[in-house]
Design a protein around this motif. Sequence first.
Motif, PDB file in Angstrom:
ATOM      1  N   ILE A  26       0.852  -1.193   0.000  1.00  0.00           N
ATOM      2  CA  ILE A  26       0.000   0.000   0.000  1.00  0.00           C
ATOM      3  C   ILE A  26       0.887   1.243   0.000  1.00  0.00           C
ATOM      4  O   ILE A  26       1.655   1.471   0.921  1.00  0.00           O
ATOM      5  CB  ILE A  26      -0.944   0.025   1.223  1.00  0.00           C
ATOM      6  CG1 ILE A  26      -1.843  -1.195   1.210  1.00  0.00           C
ATOM      7  CG2 ILE A  26      -1.756   1.311   1.244  1.00  0.00           C
ATOM      8  CD1 ILE A  26      -2.705  -1.344   2.443  1.00  0.00           C
ATOM      9  N   GLU A  27       0.774   2.046  -1.074  1.00  0.00           N
ATOM     10  CA  GLU A  27       1.497   3.306  -1.184  1.00  0.00           C
ATOM     11  C   GLU A  27       0.480   4.438  -1.223  1.00  0.00           C
ATOM     12  O   GLU A  27      -0.519   4.343  -1.922  1.00  0.00           O
ATOM     13  CB  GLU A  27       2.335   3.335  -2.466  1.00  0.00           C
ATOM     14  CG  GLU A  27       3.409   2.282  -2.506  1.00  0.00           C
ATOM     15  CD  GLU A  27       4.212   2.319  -3.799  1.00  0.00           C
ATOM     16  OE1 GLU A  27       4.096   3.301  -4.560  1.00  0.00           O
ATOM     17  OE2 GLU A  27       4.943   1.359  -4.038  1.00  0.00           O
ATOM     18  N   SER A  28       0.745   5.495  -0.474  1.00  0.00           N
ATOM     19  CA  SER A  28      -0.190   6.612  -0.414  1.00  0.00           C
ATOM     20  C   SER A  28       0.522   7.935  -0.629  1.00  0.00           C
ATOM     21  O   SER A  28       1.600   8.159  -0.093  1.00  0.00           O
ATOM     22  CB  SER A  28      -0.888   6.650   0.945  1.00  0.00           C
ATOM     23  OG  SER A  28      -1.711   5.530   1.089  1.00  0.00           O
ATOM     24  N   LEU A  86      -7.738  11.582   0.135  1.00  0.00           N
ATOM     25  CA  LEU A  86      -8.328  10.315  -0.309  1.00  0.00           C
ATOM     26  C   LEU A  86      -7.310   9.190  -0.287  1.00  0.00           C
ATOM     27  O   LEU A  86      -7.625   8.066   0.105  1.00  0.00           O
ATOM     28  CB  LEU A  86      -8.934  10.461  -1.710  1.00  0.00           C
ATOM     29  CG  LEU A  86     -10.208  11.293  -1.785  1.00  0.00           C
ATOM     30  CD1 LEU A  86     -10.666  11.428  -3.239  1.00  0.00           C
ATOM     31  CD2 LEU A  86     -11.311  10.688  -0.950  1.00  0.00           C
ATOM     32  N   SER A  87      -6.098   9.486  -0.690  1.00  0.00           N
ATOM     33  CA  SER A  87      -5.048   8.482  -0.699  1.00  0.00           C
ATOM     34  C   SER A  87      -4.696   8.055   0.729  1.00  0.00           C
ATOM     35  O   SER A  87      -4.535   6.864   1.015  1.00  0.00           O
ATOM     36  CB  SER A  87      -3.813   9.026  -1.413  1.00  0.00           C
ATOM     37  OG  SER A  87      -2.825   8.044  -1.556  1.00  0.00           O
ATOM     38  N   ILE A  88      -4.606   9.020   1.629  1.00  0.00           N
ATOM     39  CA  ILE A  88      -4.281   8.720   3.030  1.00  0.00           C
ATOM     40  C   ILE A  88      -5.391   7.874   3.654  1.00  0.00           C
ATOM     41  O   ILE A  88      -5.129   6.842   4.276  1.00  0.00           O
ATOM     42  CB  ILE A  88      -4.079  10.019   3.837  1.00  0.00           C
ATOM     43  CG1 ILE A  88      -2.853  10.779   3.324  1.00  0.00           C
ATOM     44  CG2 ILE A  88      -3.935   9.712   5.330  1.00  0.00           C
ATOM     45  CD1 ILE A  88      -2.748  12.198   3.859  1.00  0.00           C
ATOM     46  N   LEU A  89      -6.630   8.316   3.488  1.00  0.00           N
ATOM     47  CA  LEU A  89      -7.759   7.576   4.061  1.00  0.00           C
ATOM     48  C   LEU A  89      -7.882   6.188   3.433  1.00  0.00           C
ATOM     49  O   LEU A  89      -8.215   5.213   4.113  1.00  0.00           O
ATOM     50  CB  LEU A  89      -9.055   8.364   3.884  1.00  0.00           C
ATOM     51  CG  LEU A  89      -9.163   9.653   4.698  1.00  0.00           C
ATOM     52  CD1 LEU A  89     -10.373  10.447   4.261  1.00  0.00           C
ATOM     53  CD2 LEU A  89      -9.203   9.350   6.185  1.00  0.00           C
ATOM     54  N   GLY A  90      -7.599   6.098   2.147  1.00  0.00           N
ATOM     55  CA  GLY A  90      -7.686   4.823   1.447  1.00  0.00           C
ATOM     56  C   GLY A  90      -6.685   3.795   1.940  1.00  0.00           C
ATOM     57  O   GLY A  90      -6.921   2.584   1.838  1.00  0.00           O
TER      58      GLY A  90
END
Length: 92
Positions: A41-43, A49-53
């Motif tokens: 998982i890369e954010s 949205l990327s952080i929460l995802g």
Amino acid sequence: MVHQTVKIVNPEGMKIGPAGKFCETAMHYDCHIEFHLDDNIESNAKSMLSILGAGAQFGDVIDIICDGQDEEEALAALVELVEGGFADEEEQ
């Protein structure tokens, strides 16, 4: 490029409040900033949205990676934020 591994100590993990603080802090820097959770998982640290995802939770270990002109300062600020439990200065 610089990176550091840090453990999420906030009981909420990186839900909306902490994710917002992480993103807001990252946005202050010009360098590219991302974090990795586990091996797959890369954010993007500048995207809510990327952080929460990513779904980082209490006790998870993330690797913060900064690449660019102000990478050292960005890494130090983000590590301090995570290690401090995403608390504001007045909360500490």
